[in-house]
Design a protein around this motif. Structure first.
Motif, PDB file in Angstrom:
ATOM      1  N   SER A   1       1.343  -5.332 -10.795  1.00 55.27           N
ATOM      2  CA  SER A   1       0.228  -4.486 -11.233  1.00 55.27           C
ATOM      3  C   SER A   1       0.062  -3.352 -10.233  1.00 55.27           C
ATOM      4  CB  SER A   1      -1.068  -5.302 -11.331  1.00 55.27           C
ATOM      5  OG  SER A   1      -1.456  -5.773 -10.056  1.00 55.27           O
ATOM      6  N   ILE A   2      -0.529  -2.251 -10.700  1.00 57.36           N
ATOM      7  CA  ILE A   2      -0.776  -1.090  -9.843  1.00 57.36           C
ATOM      8  C   ILE A   2      -2.218  -0.672  -9.996  1.00 57.36           C
ATOM      9  CG2 ILE A   2      -0.008   0.556 -11.626  1.00 57.36           C
ATOM     10  CD1 ILE A   2       1.022   2.320  -9.294  1.00 57.36           C
ATOM     11  N   GLU A   3      -2.814  -0.265  -8.869  1.00 56.33           N
ATOM     12  CA  GLU A   3      -4.205   0.187  -8.848  1.00 56.33           C
ATOM     13  C   GLU A   3      -4.277   1.506  -8.089  1.00 56.33           C
ATOM     14  OE1 GLU A   3      -8.563  -1.167  -7.022  1.00 56.33           O
ATOM     15  OE2 GLU A   3      -6.742  -2.284  -6.540  1.00 56.33           O
ATOM     16  N   ASP A   4      -4.912   2.508  -8.685  1.00 56.02           N
ATOM     17  CA  ASP A   4      -5.163   3.759  -7.979  1.00 56.02           C
ATOM     18  C   ASP A   4      -6.391   3.564  -7.097  1.00 56.02           C
ATOM     19  OD1 ASP A   4      -4.581   6.856  -7.901  1.00 56.02           O
ATOM     20  OD2 ASP A   4      -6.750   6.634  -8.033  1.00 56.02           O
ATOM     21  N   LEU A   5      -6.278   3.974  -5.817  1.00 58.17           N
ATOM     22  CA  LEU A   5      -7.352   3.751  -4.856  1.00 58.17           C
ATOM     23  C   LEU A   5      -8.228   4.994  -4.724  1.00 58.17           C
ATOM     24  CD1 LEU A   5      -5.295   1.835  -2.151  1.00 58.17           C
ATOM     25  CD2 LEU A   5      -6.683   0.888  -4.003  1.00 58.17           C
ATOM     26  N   GLU A   6      -8.653   5.522  -5.882  1.00 53.88           N
ATOM     27  CA  GLU A   6      -9.512   6.715  -5.929  1.00 53.88           C
ATOM     28  C   GLU A   6      -8.871   7.883  -5.202  1.00 53.88           C
ATOM     29  OE1 GLU A   6     -13.802   4.429  -6.310  1.00 53.88           O
ATOM     30  OE2 GLU A   6     -13.367   5.606  -4.535  1.00 53.88           O
ATOM     31  N   SER A   7      -7.567   8.080  -5.432  1.00 53.46           N
ATOM     32  CA  SER A   7      -6.842   9.179  -4.800  1.00 53.46           C
ATOM     33  C   SER A   7      -7.341  10.517  -5.325  1.00 53.46           C
ATOM     34  CB  SER A   7      -5.345   9.047  -5.067  1.00 53.46           C
ATOM     35  OG  SER A   7      -5.088   9.147  -6.455  1.00 53.46           O
TER      36      SER A   7
ATOM     37  N   LEU B   1       0.843  -1.199   0.000  1.00 48.57           N
ATOM     38  CA  LEU B   1       0.000   0.000   0.000  1.00 48.57           C
ATOM     39  C   LEU B   1       0.879   1.250   0.000  1.00 48.57           C
ATOM     40  CD1 LEU B   1      -2.819   1.340   0.272  1.00 48.57           C
ATOM     41  CD2 LEU B   1      -2.548   1.167   2.750  1.00 48.57           C
ATOM     42  N   VAL B   2       0.573   2.175  -0.926  1.00 46.59           N
ATOM     43  CA  VAL B   2       1.287   3.447  -1.025  1.00 46.59           C
ATOM     44  C   VAL B   2       0.341   4.557  -0.589  1.00 46.59           C
ATOM     45  CG1 VAL B   2       2.510   5.027  -2.561  1.00 46.59           C
ATOM     46  CG2 VAL B   2       2.636   2.563  -2.965  1.00 46.59           C
TER      47      VAL B   2
ATOM     48  N   THR C   1      -4.323   9.449   1.852  1.00 44.98           N
ATOM     49  CA  THR C   1      -3.993   8.522   2.943  1.00 44.98           C
ATOM     50  C   THR C   1      -3.807   7.103   2.399  1.00 44.98           C
ATOM     51  OG1 THR C   1      -5.281   9.894   4.449  1.00 44.98           O
ATOM     52  CG2 THR C   1      -4.755   7.666   5.178  1.00 44.98           C
ATOM     53  N   ARG C   2      -4.716   6.656   1.539  1.00 41.23           N
ATOM     54  CA  ARG C   2      -4.580   5.381   0.808  1.00 41.23           C
ATOM     55  C   ARG C   2      -4.598   5.747  -0.661  1.00 41.23           C
ATOM     56  NH1 ARG C   2      -6.170   0.542   2.757  1.00 41.23           N
ATOM     57  NH2 ARG C   2      -7.488   0.202   0.926  1.00 41.23           N
ATOM     58  N   HIS C   3      -3.427   5.838  -1.259  1.00 39.58           N
ATOM     59  CA  HIS C   3      -3.302   6.427  -2.601  1.00 39.58           C
ATOM     60  C   HIS C   3      -3.326   5.368  -3.711  1.00 39.58           C
ATOM     61  CE1 HIS C   3      -2.081  10.122  -4.879  1.00 39.58           C
ATOM     62  NE2 HIS C   3      -1.829   9.199  -5.780  1.00 39.58           N
TER      63      HIS C   3
ATOM     64  N   VAL D   1       3.578   9.680  -7.981  1.00 40.91           N
ATOM     65  CA  VAL D   1       2.639   9.792  -6.859  1.00 40.91           C
ATOM     66  C   VAL D   1       2.991  11.074  -6.123  1.00 40.91           C
ATOM     67  CG1 VAL D   1       1.814   8.757  -4.735  1.00 40.91           C
ATOM     68  CG2 VAL D   1       2.412   7.290  -6.658  1.00 40.91           C
ATOM     69  N   GLY D   2       2.157  12.103  -6.248  1.00 37.50           N
ATOM     70  CA  GLY D   2       2.526  13.414  -5.710  1.00 37.50           C
ATOM     71  C   GLY D   2       3.762  13.916  -6.431  1.00 37.50           C
ATOM     72  N   THR D   3       4.790  14.326  -5.693  1.00 32.42           N
ATOM     73  CA  THR D   3       6.048  14.751  -6.311  1.00 32.42           C
ATOM     74  C   THR D   3       7.096  13.650  -6.251  1.00 32.42           C
ATOM     75  OG1 THR D   3       6.832  15.699  -4.215  1.00 32.42           O
ATOM     76  CG2 THR D   3       5.623  17.157  -5.696  1.00 32.42           C
ATOM     77  N   THR D   4       6.711  12.458  -5.819  1.00 32.17           N
ATOM     78  CA  THR D   4       7.625  11.320  -5.751  1.00 32.17           C
ATOM     79  C   THR D   4       7.536  10.512  -7.039  1.00 32.17           C
ATOM     80  OG1 THR D   4       7.537  11.174  -3.343  1.00 32.17           O
ATOM     81  CG2 THR D   4       8.153   9.176  -4.521  1.00 32.17           C
ATOM     82  N   THR D   5       8.691  10.184  -7.608  1.00 30.89           N
ATOM     83  CA  THR D   5       8.760   9.425  -8.850  1.00 30.89           C
ATOM     84  C   THR D   5       9.345   8.047  -8.576  1.00 30.89           C
ATOM     85  OG1 THR D   5       9.095  11.467 -10.109  1.00 30.89           O
ATOM     86  CG2 THR D   5       9.623   9.406 -11.216  1.00 30.89           C
ATOM     87  N   LEU D   6       8.662   7.018  -9.042  1.00 32.38           N
ATOM     88  CA  LEU D   6       9.092   5.633  -8.903  1.00 32.38           C
ATOM     89  C   LEU D   6       9.388   5.075 -10.276  1.00 32.38           C
ATOM     90  CD1 LEU D   6       6.194   4.466  -6.533  1.00 32.38           C
ATOM     91  CD2 LEU D   6       8.372   5.462  -5.847  1.00 32.38           C
ATOM     92  N   GLU D   7      10.351   4.164 -10.361  1.00 27.30           N
ATOM     93  CA  GLU D   7      10.691   3.525 -11.633  1.00 27.30           C
ATOM     94  C   GLU D   7      10.648   2.013 -11.463  1.00 27.30           C
ATOM     95  OE1 GLU D   7      14.522   4.539 -13.159  1.00 27.30           O
ATOM     96  OE2 GLU D   7      14.579   2.783 -14.450  1.00 27.30           O
ATOM     97  N   VAL D   8      10.050   1.334 -12.423  1.00 22.84           N
ATOM     98  CA  VAL D   8       9.992  -0.123 -12.408  1.00 22.84           C
ATOM     99  C   VAL D   8      11.262  -0.664 -13.051  1.00 22.84           C
ATOM    100  CG1 VAL D   8       8.660  -2.146 -13.088  1.00 22.84           C
ATOM    101  CG2 VAL D   8       7.486   0.003 -12.607  1.00 22.84           C
ATOM    102  N   ARG D   9      11.949  -1.563 -12.348  1.00 22.45           N
ATOM    103  CA  ARG D   9      13.227  -2.082 -12.845  1.00 22.45           C
ATOM    104  C   ARG D   9      13.202  -3.605 -12.905  1.00 22.45           C
ATOM    105  NH1 ARG D   9      17.560   1.654  -9.524  1.00 22.45           N
ATOM    106  NH2 ARG D   9      17.025   3.621 -10.551  1.00 22.45           N
ATOM    107  N   ALA D  10      13.899  -4.137 -13.874  1.00 22.33           N
ATOM    108  CA  ALA D  10      14.014  -5.583 -14.017  1.00 22.33           C
ATOM    109  C   ALA D  10      15.114  -6.102 -13.102  1.00 22.33           C
ATOM    110  CB  ALA D  10      14.314  -5.951 -15.463  1.00 22.33           C
TER     111      ALA D  10
END
Length: 605
Positions: free
Chosen positions: A56-62, A25-26, A43-45, A87-96
């Motif tokens: 997989s990623i799901e947006d929780l109605e943020s 949970l993010v 709070t639950r994004h 997510v907000g000003t935070t950037t995430l990258e998916v890596r192998a």
């Protein structure tokens, strides 16, 4: 188990890498697995879930959304290596993940009939697809294929996170020019009027790359700071050109924990590009301290209410933050720029609409807009479209050709706001923007301000109308005597003002003592006689069915009532409690002692 991991490439925990082995949970709440303490994060994004060898990623109605490669996520989406999550000003990258080495296999018995050797390869290798992707029409890069963030690049790569080419990857094997002119640029941003014909270049440098602004009108920004010379880029850096945000991916580099600042005054770590940060701000006029060490932080895209009674220091603070008054002490940064040392950069970043609109009564709206755009350096080719857009936004199109001398007060305020927006400021200061306006004009201006915030503009609002602050502001700061008395959301300030109250009007002849005894069982504090005879005020904790239960209790005790109502604490209650001002002393107009008057007194002394 998933074959990919999640790396934080920008944000408070930049450099951290997570393996998603179970649902993750993010959000901003303490129950989140990945806590991102930002006001733009719910709070639950969002939720990350392993799905076979992928995630997989799901947006929780943020509230503010989750973005994948610059596109807002709806529902659930399967992620692949190279995808960029915002997510907000935070950037995430998916890596192998690198697969573990296969253990040596025991020798197998030869099959009865060994397989035949493979046939000779075909004479002609497979041809590449005949038709390039549609967006490749915007890339003049011979020999380089357009990609959509799916693989870890071997060349330094630009990931266009927002803008007309959002989601596009551009490898930088040679110099790449970004601009609006298709004849001069390699990456063409022809739908963005803030981009110059040849705006900036990205060039390979060793294992990395550099960026250089080419004298553009509106500038090139690295991590929120305008650059004036070539700057070496690290992985995770963000470059802004007009409305396009570009993230830097460099495969050979580790993720930078903190990107180097490109200007002599480094930006505070974690500060967002269009935030306001004030620490210990002081303004002294002789022996009179008008502002006495206030601290503020305004998040990007937030409407921030700034309230206080007459003489509290509101206008003096705004004048310092907009460089109209020198700072006596403390620090202040607007969009990353130091107010005391980088005044020109601050002024190029902000828009200001003060209490007195500086309008020429002999000019019409079009002429005012042309004059302001010339002063702000807006290219002449863009002025007509920009002025029409802004005049329409503030609802003056039908009257724009009339002289300002014939405008109402509301029309003048709307024109003044349009003038403050001609250069697309990232931070907007509004000082009493709706003073003297009728209710309809006030609400029309509210909608303009809300739209600006939705588009990412940060707004600092001083106002004399508590309803206005309650309606518009996400956070409110109340100052008194030059100091911060309280800061929080409107709900937090109201809750701190005291409990809710039941206001009960007793029928003539009702037994007051018996009513008080019955009501004491429901009260959350001492009962008080209301200012009017025959009334009682009962502090309570609101809950479903409260009023019905109290009426039943009183009826069973034989106490007749005329009326009963539940009164929740208001922002006026909070303001009055914090400042000691009665309702008649609500904040209004300039500070009681103006900066000019105080300065004159100091000189006379």
């Amino acid at each position: 188990m998933s074959d990919v991991t999640i790396a934080i490439v920008a944000g408070a925990e930049s450099g951290r890498e997570l393996r998603v082995e179970k649902s993750l949970l993010v959000g901003r709440g303490p129950g989140s697995d990945l806590v991102i303490p930002e006001p733009d994060v719910s709070t639950r994004h969002a939720r990350l879930t392993p799905s076979g060898s992928a995630i997989s990623i799901e947006d929780l109605e943020s509230t503010n959304g989750t973005f994948i490669n610059g596109e807002r996520l709806t529902g659930t989406r399967l992620l692949q290596a190279g995808d960029v999550i915002q997510v907000g000003t935070t950037t995430l990258e998916v890596r192998a993940q690198k697969p573990p080495a296969d253990p040596p296999k025991p020798p197998a018995s030869p099959p009865a009939d060994p397989p035949k050797p493979p046939a000779s390869p075909p004479a002609d290798p497979p041809k590449p697809p005949a038709s390039p992707p549609a967006d490749e029409a915007r890339l003049n890069l011979p020999g380089l294929q357009l990609t959509r963030a799916r693989v870890i690049p071997t060349l330094p790569t630009l990931v266009l996170v927002t803008g007309q080419l959002a989601g596009t990857n551009v490898p930088v094997g040679e110099q790449v020019v970004v601009g609006r002119d298709a004849a001069l640029a390699d990456v063409i941003l022809d739908q963005d009027s803030d981009v110059s014909r040849r705006h900036a270049t990205f060039s390979p440098s060793g294992d990395g790359m550099t960026v250089q602004d080419l004298g553009s009108t509106n500038g090139t920004f690295v991590n929120g700071q305008r650059i004036t010379q070539a700057v070496a880029l690290a992985r995770g850096d963000q470059v802004q050109i007009g409305e396009t945000v570009i993230e830097v991916l460099i495969a050979a580099q580790p993720v930078a924990a903190a990107a180097p600042a490109p200007t002599p005054i480094p930006e505070v770590k974690g500060q967002a590009p269009n935030s306001i940060e004030v620490k210990g701000l002081v303004k002294q006029f002789g022996e009179h301290r008008a502002v006495d060490g206030i601290d503020l932080f305004v998040s990007p895209g937030e409407i921030y209410g700034f309230l206080g009674p007459n003489g509290a220091g509101k206008s003096t603070t705004v004048h310092m933050l907009t460089t109209l008054l020198p700072v006596s002490g403390g620090t202040a940064r607007i969009a990353g720029f130091d107010v005391m040392k980088q005044g020109p950069q601050v002024r190029s970043t902000i828009g200001v609409a003060l209490q007195a609109a500086a309008l020429d009564p002999q000019l019409n709206s079009w002429e005012h807009m042309d004059l302001q755009m010339a002063l702000q350096g807006v290219p002449s080719s863009e002025r007509k479209q920009r002025r029409e857009e802004l005049i329409e936004r503030v609802g003056l199109t039908q009257r724009a050709s009339r002289r300002v001398s014939g405008y109402s007060g509301g029309m003048k305020r709307r024109l003044d706001l349009a003038l403050a927006l001609v250069h697309r400021p990232r931070v907007l200061f509004l000082d009493e923007p709706t003073t003297g306006l009728d209710p309809d004009s006030r609400r029309a201006l509210w909608e303009v301000v809300r739209r600006l915030a939705r588009e990412g503009t940060t707004v600092l609002l001083t106002t004399q109308y508590l309803e206005e602050a309650d309606q518009l502001a996400g956070h409110i700061c109340v100052i008194t005597g030059g100091r911060v008395a309280a800061e929080g959301t409107p709900g937090q300030l109201k809750a701190a003002a005291g409990p809710a109250k039941l206001i009960i009007s007793l029928a003539p002849g009702a037994d007051l003592a018996r009513a008080a005894a019955v009501l004491a069982r429901r009260a959350a504090g001492p009962l008080a006689a209301a200012p009017r005879p025959g009334y009682l005020e009962v502090p309570v904790v609101p809950c479903a069915g409260l009023v019905t239960s109290v009426i039943r209790d009183l009826d069973e005790a034989g106490v007749a009532v005329n009326d009963i109502s539940l009164q929740l604490p208001t922002l006026e209650d909070a303001f009055r409690g914090l400042t000691g001002s009665a309702a008649a002393g609500l904040p209004s107009g300039d500070d009681a002692v103006s900066p000019e008057a105080a300065e004159a007194r100091a000189r006379a002394a």
